[in-house]
Scaffold this active site. Structure first.
Site, PDB file in Angstrom:
ATOM      1  N   LYS A   1       0.842  -1.219   0.000  1.00 49.35           N
ATOM      2  CA  LYS A   1       0.000   0.000   0.000  1.00 49.35           C
ATOM      3  C   LYS A   1       0.865   1.252   0.000  1.00 49.35           C
ATOM      4  O   LYS A   1       0.782   2.109   0.896  1.00 49.35           O
ATOM      5  CB  LYS A   1      -0.944  -0.008   1.195  1.00 49.35           C
ATOM      6  CG  LYS A   1      -1.946  -1.156   1.155  1.00 49.35           C
ATOM      7  CD  LYS A   1      -2.987  -1.064   2.239  1.00 49.35           C
ATOM      8  CE  LYS A   1      -4.014  -2.175   2.145  1.00 49.35           C
ATOM      9  NZ  LYS A   1      -3.452  -3.527   2.419  1.00 49.35           N
TER      10      LYS A   1
ATOM     11  N   ARG B   1      -7.908 -14.808   5.970  1.00 53.54           N
ATOM     12  CA  ARG B   1      -8.226 -15.572   7.171  1.00 53.54           C
ATOM     13  C   ARG B   1      -9.150 -16.761   6.951  1.00 53.54           C
ATOM     14  O   ARG B   1      -8.967 -17.800   7.591  1.00 53.54           O
ATOM     15  CB  ARG B   1      -8.810 -14.625   8.235  1.00 53.54           C
ATOM     16  CG  ARG B   1      -7.743 -13.741   8.855  1.00 53.54           C
ATOM     17  CD  ARG B   1      -8.357 -12.598   9.609  1.00 53.54           C
ATOM     18  NE  ARG B   1      -9.013 -11.632   8.722  1.00 53.54           N
ATOM     19  CZ  ARG B   1      -9.665 -10.549   9.133  1.00 53.54           C
ATOM     20  NH1 ARG B   1      -9.773 -10.307  10.424  1.00 53.54           N
ATOM     21  NH2 ARG B   1     -10.196  -9.707   8.263  1.00 53.54           N
TER      22      ARG B   1
HETATM   23  O1  3DU Z   1      -9.843 -10.256   5.504  1.00 60.21           O
HETATM   24  P1  3DU Z   1      -8.890 -11.310   5.025  1.00 60.21           P
HETATM   25  O2  3DU Z   1      -8.200 -12.065   6.108  1.00 60.21           O
HETATM   26  O3  3DU Z   1      -9.510 -12.200   3.981  1.00 60.21           O
HETATM   27  O4  3DU Z   1      -7.681 -10.563   4.293  1.00 60.21           O
HETATM   28  C1  3DU Z   1      -7.821  -9.549   3.350  1.00 60.21           C
HETATM   29  C2  3DU Z   1      -6.468  -9.083   2.904  1.00 60.21           C
HETATM   30  O5  3DU Z   1      -6.594  -8.006   1.988  1.00 60.21           O
HETATM   31  C3  3DU Z   1      -5.564  -8.579   4.012  1.00 60.21           C
HETATM   32  O6  3DU Z   1      -4.240  -8.865   3.624  1.00 60.21           O
HETATM   33  C4  3DU Z   1      -5.782  -7.088   4.009  1.00 60.21           C
HETATM   34  O7  3DU Z   1      -4.661  -6.393   4.492  1.00 60.21           O
HETATM   35  C5  3DU Z   1      -5.978  -6.820   2.530  1.00 60.21           C
HETATM   36  N1  3DU Z   1      -6.816  -5.683   2.187  1.00 60.21           N
HETATM   37  C6  3DU Z   1      -8.069  -5.549   2.669  1.00 60.21           C
HETATM   38  O8  3DU Z   1      -8.539  -6.405   3.429  1.00 60.21           O
HETATM   39  C7  3DU Z   1      -8.843  -4.445   2.278  1.00 60.21           C
HETATM   40  C8  3DU Z   1      -8.373  -3.535   1.424  1.00 60.21           C
HETATM   41  O9  3DU Z   1      -9.138  -2.548   1.044  1.00 60.21           O
HETATM   42  C9  3DU Z   1      -7.098  -3.698   0.928  1.00 60.21           C
HETATM   43  C10 3DU Z   1      -6.343  -4.783   1.323  1.00 60.21           C
END
Ligand code: 3DU
Length: 213
Positions: A64, A195
Site C-alpha cells: 500500500k 483468514r
Molecule cells: O480479511 P482477510 O483475512 O480475507 O484478508 C484480506 C487481505 O486483503 C488482508 O491482507 C488485508 O490487508 C488486505 N486488504 C483488505 O482487506 C482491504 C483492502 O481494502 C485492501 C487490502
C-alpha cells in the site's frame, strides 16, 4: 495477470512453518499469493523470492505504497527487486506519486495495482468520497490493474464501471470481512482471501469449497 481459480491467497501469517503448511495445501489450486507487511516484517523480504522459488507462484506485494514520488520510486524498485511480480499502490496520494510508482514498475517490466477504495467500514469516512476520482485518475494514467472492495458490492460495481471491462480488478474482503465470493466475482477478476483460508482447520477443503461456489 492470470489468476488461477480467480482466488489470491492473502498470506498474512508470521511464522514460516505455518506459511509453508498453508502453501503446501493451497498451491495446487492457486498461482497467486499476496504478501503483505505481516509476513514480510516477521520473516524479512527474502521470503518473497523463497516462496516464488519453492511454489512457482506469482507474488503481489501489498505494501500500500503511499509516499511522495521520490520515495515511492525507491519502495517500488526495491520490492520488485526482492522478487515481487507486482505491488499495490495507494491512489489517494495523487498522480505524481502514483506515476512515479507506475514508471518504476514499468522500468522493471512489472506492474502496479492501484488501490481505489478499501473494504473496512472506516474507509467510508475518508476514502469513499474520493474513490471514484482515484479510479478515474488511474484510467487517465493508463493503469490496468485495480484493487476495490468485496464488502461493498455497489462500490465495486461503480469502480468497475469507471475502469472498464478491460481493466483487471482484484478484490479483498471475502469471508471474514463479510464479502461473498459469488457477488465479488460478478465485478472483480479475482478475490483476495486471507483468514477464511489460513485460519481454517482444513485450508484445502475451504479453498475447494470456495472454488466450487
Ligand atoms: O480479511 P482477510 O483475512 O480475507 O484478508 C484480506 C487481505 O486483503 C488482508 O491482507 C488485508 O490487508 C488486505 N486488504 C483488505 O482487506 C482491504 C483492502 O481494502 C485492501 C487490502
Amino acid at each position: 495477470m492470470k489468476v488461477k481459480n480467480q482466488i489470491i491467497l492473502a498470506l498474512d501469517v508470521e511464522d514460516k512453518d505455518e506459511a509453508y503448511k498453508i502453501l503446501d495445501q493451497t498451491t495446487p489450486y492457486l498461482n497467486t499469493i499476496k504478501i503483505g507487511y505481516p509476513i514480510t516484517l516477521a520473516l524479512g523480504p527474502q521470503i518473497i523470492q523463497q516462496i516464488k522459488d519453492d511454489y512457482n507462484v506469482q507474488i503481489i506485494a501489498d505494501f500500500k505504497v503511499a509516499d511522495i514520488d521520490a520515495t515511492n520510486e525507491k519502495i517500488v524498485n526495491t520490492t520488485l527487486n526482492w522478487g515481487a511480480d507486482s505491488i499495490i499502490v495507494h491512489g489517494f496520494t495523487g498522480d505524481d506519486s502514483v506515476l512515479a510508482a507506475k514508471n518504476m514498475a514499468e522500468k522493471n517490466n512489472k506492474e502496479i495495482f492501484l488501490l481505489t477504495e478499501m473494504s473496512h467500514p472506516g474507509a467510508d469516512r475518508f476514502l469513499k468520497p474520493v474513490a471514484e476520482e482515484i479510479a478515474q485518475m488511474g484510467v487517465d494514467m493508463g493503469i490496468k490493474n485495480y484493487v476495490a472492495p468485496a464488502t461493498k458490492t455497489d462500490r465495486l460495481a461503480k469502480i468497475r464501471e469507471i475502469v472498464g471491462d478491460e481493466a483487471f480488478i482484484i478484490s479483498p474482503g471475502v469471508g471474514v470481512q463479510g464479502g461473498k465470493i459469488q457477488d465479488t466475482l460478478k465485478y472483480a477478476d479475482a478475490a483476495i482471501i486471507g483468514r477464511s483460508i489460513y485460519n481454517s482447520d482444513n485450508p484445502q477443503q475451504t479453498l475447494e469449497d470456495l472454488i466450487n461456489m
